[in-house]
Design a protein around this motif. Sequence first.
Motif, short mmCIF file in Angstrom:
data_model
loop_
_atom_site.label_atom_id
_atom_site.label_comp_id
_atom_site.label_asym_id
_atom_site.label_seq_id
_atom_site.Cartn_x
_atom_site.Cartn_y
_atom_site.Cartn_z
N LEU A 194 -123.27 31.25 85.02
CA LEU A 194 -122.54 30.00 85.19
C LEU A 194 -122.80 29.45 86.58
O LEU A 194 -122.67 30.17 87.57
N VAL A 195 -123.20 28.19 86.65
CA VAL A 195 -123.35 27.48 87.92
C VAL A 195 -122.20 26.48 88.03
O VAL A 195 -122.06 25.60 87.17
N LEU A 196 -121.39 26.63 89.07
CA LEU A 196 -120.24 25.77 89.29
C LEU A 196 -120.54 24.78 90.39
O LEU A 196 -120.73 25.15 91.55
N THR A 197 -120.59 23.51 90.04
CA THR A 197 -120.81 22.43 91.00
C THR A 197 -119.70 21.40 90.80
O THR A 197 -119.93 20.30 90.30
N PRO A 198 -118.47 21.74 91.22
CA PRO A 198 -117.31 20.96 90.81
C PRO A 198 -116.96 19.78 91.69
O PRO A 198 -116.00 19.06 91.40
N GLY A 199 -117.68 19.55 92.81
CA GLY A 199 -117.34 18.43 93.68
C GLY A 199 -115.90 18.50 94.13
O GLY A 199 -115.39 19.57 94.48
N HIS A 321 -119.81 23.18 107.19
CA HIS A 321 -121.01 23.69 106.53
C HIS A 321 -120.72 23.87 105.04
O HIS A 321 -119.57 24.00 104.62
N PHE A 322 -121.78 23.89 104.25
CA PHE A 322 -121.66 23.95 102.80
C PHE A 322 -121.15 25.31 102.33
O PHE A 322 -121.13 26.29 103.09
N VAL A 323 -120.81 25.36 101.06
CA VAL A 323 -120.53 26.62 100.37
C VAL A 323 -121.54 26.73 99.23
O VAL A 323 -121.49 25.97 98.27
N ILE A 324 -122.49 27.65 99.37
CA ILE A 324 -123.51 27.87 98.35
C ILE A 324 -123.77 29.37 98.28
O ILE A 324 -124.07 29.99 99.30
N GLY A 325 -123.66 29.94 97.10
CA GLY A 325 -123.99 31.35 96.97
C GLY A 325 -123.40 31.95 95.71
O GLY A 325 -122.69 31.29 94.94
N PRO A 326 -123.67 33.23 95.49
CA PRO A 326 -123.05 33.92 94.36
C PRO A 326 -121.54 34.05 94.57
O PRO A 326 -121.06 34.16 95.70
N HIS A 327 -120.82 34.02 93.47
CA HIS A 327 -119.39 34.32 93.53
C HIS A 327 -119.22 35.75 94.06
O HIS A 327 -119.88 36.67 93.57
N PRO A 328 -118.39 35.97 95.06
CA PRO A 328 -118.30 37.30 95.66
C PRO A 328 -117.90 38.41 94.70
O PRO A 328 -118.24 39.58 94.92
N GLU A 329 -117.19 38.09 93.62
CA GLU A 329 -116.72 39.12 92.69
C GLU A 329 -117.37 39.05 91.32
O GLU A 329 -117.15 39.93 90.50
N HIS A 330 -118.16 38.00 91.08
CA HIS A 330 -118.75 37.83 89.75
C HIS A 330 -120.22 37.44 89.92
O HIS A 330 -120.54 36.26 90.08
N PRO A 331 -121.14 38.39 89.88
CA PRO A 331 -122.55 38.09 90.13
C PRO A 331 -123.16 37.16 89.08
O PRO A 331 -124.24 36.59 89.33
N ALA A 332 -122.50 36.96 87.94
CA ALA A 332 -123.01 36.05 86.93
C ALA A 332 -122.55 34.61 87.17
O ALA A 332 -122.74 33.75 86.30
N VAL A 333 -121.97 34.34 88.34
CA VAL A 333 -121.49 33.00 88.67
C VAL A 333 -122.02 32.61 90.04
O VAL A 333 -121.96 33.41 90.99
N SER A 334 -122.54 31.40 90.16
CA SER A 334 -122.95 30.84 91.44
C SER A 334 -122.14 29.58 91.70
O SER A 334 -121.77 28.86 90.76
N VAL A 335 -121.88 29.31 92.98
CA VAL A 335 -121.05 28.16 93.34
C VAL A 335 -121.78 27.31 94.38
O VAL A 335 -122.55 27.81 95.20
N ALA A 336 -121.51 26.00 94.32
CA ALA A 336 -122.01 25.06 95.32
C ALA A 336 -120.97 23.97 95.47
O ALA A 336 -120.70 23.22 94.52
N CYS A 337 -120.37 23.88 96.65
CA CYS A 337 -119.31 22.89 96.87
C CYS A 337 -119.12 22.73 98.38
O CYS A 337 -119.86 23.29 99.19
N GLY A 338 -118.10 21.97 98.77
CA GLY A 338 -117.76 21.83 100.19
C GLY A 338 -118.86 21.19 101.01
O GLY A 338 -119.12 21.60 102.14
N PHE A 339 -119.49 20.12 100.50
CA PHE A 339 -120.64 19.55 101.20
C PHE A 339 -120.25 18.64 102.36
O PHE A 339 -121.11 18.10 103.05
N SER A 340 -118.99 18.48 102.59
CA SER A 340 -118.45 17.98 103.87
C SER A 340 -119.00 16.63 104.30
O SER A 340 -119.15 16.36 105.49
#
Length: 382
Positions: A194-199, A321-340
């Motif tokens: 799952l890729v989470l790009t929720p704005g 700074h941005f938030v981009i990377g694997p979810h710390p507890e769920h390796p099957a999830v990546s997140v990208a948000c906080g583009f400031s």
Amino acid sequence: MFDVVVAGLGGMGSAAALHLASRGVRVLGLERYGAAHARGSSHGGSRITRQSYFEGAAYVPLLLRAYELFDRLAADSGRDVITLTGGLMIGRPESRTVSGSRASAERWGLAHEMLDAAQLRRRFPMFAPRPDEVALFEARAGFVRPEATVAANLELAARAGADLRFHEPMTRWERSGDGVRVVTAKGSYPAGHLVLTPGPWAPDLLADLNLPLTVERQVQFWFQPRGGTAPFHPDRHPIYVWEDPAGRQIYGFPAIDGPDGGAKVAFFRRGGPATPDTLDTAVHEDEVAEMAAYCGARLPDLPGAFRRGEPCMYTTTPDEHFVIGPHPEHPAVSVACGFSGHGFKFVPVVGEILADLAIEGASVHPIGLFDPRRFAGWRRPI
């Protein structure tokens, strides 16, 4: 079963869907609105792009790659997504806007010129700097078009086989074996990743990460210059970021929407708190008056007649700074948000990074600065 679900198809999510589908991955893209909307952070006709980056030299390699990918997107889609007009970073020499831009340019050997106030006025007579202000000019700066970029990403992603579903937001997700299960009001979808790009929906959809995100309402203004738009044509007028002695910044564009479209200008990070569901979409007279007075002291021909205004939202982190990377507890999830407020110029390379994370679990791009885990134990100042 899908290989990857992308939740949120704005700038970052649409780019992720394109990069994943282009690599032969079975992609499901979910979006709460239609393919084009003005409820997030991917609208307003233009976003600045620049390489002499005052936010930090660590961003420059990503910018160099983003420029390559914007050019590829333009060629593949036939859409006008990027235009180089040159750019001015204006302020006192010690200001973050000037000194940070110069440091990045020198660190990476980027072509640039330093102009004193007199040189700036002669070369770009529409600007009225103070005697103690200078400017860094970067010929490779310009603007990108957010709506066209998202449309190009979605069109090419669908052409490559992505299943894109609009008016179907993700309501929740859960771990399912080594992968995930994504739930919407219309169905339940198992996937490997799952890729989470929720704005601006990130504070709710990523509540389990306890990220210190602030959503801010920001207003974009268009004014018709006195005497017409000819001096503000993209061939003559660069994009700019201007910092005053108090650290306040405005940013602006040439007149890119025709002779009656005005020129766009806005404050940088001067908005009030908001949420996507409570966003005040009206533009108020006092906001217009404040912007007109402020930019009129610096670009005397610009305020002219107010054409229109349009709010958008910044989702900002404490360090910007941005938030981009694997979810710390769920390796099957990546997140990208906080583009400031400075993320759209990175859209194509963030899409590439998210595809890397979903397929390989890591990216060759330098993203350590954006690790979601850096906020572990963070407490909001009292």
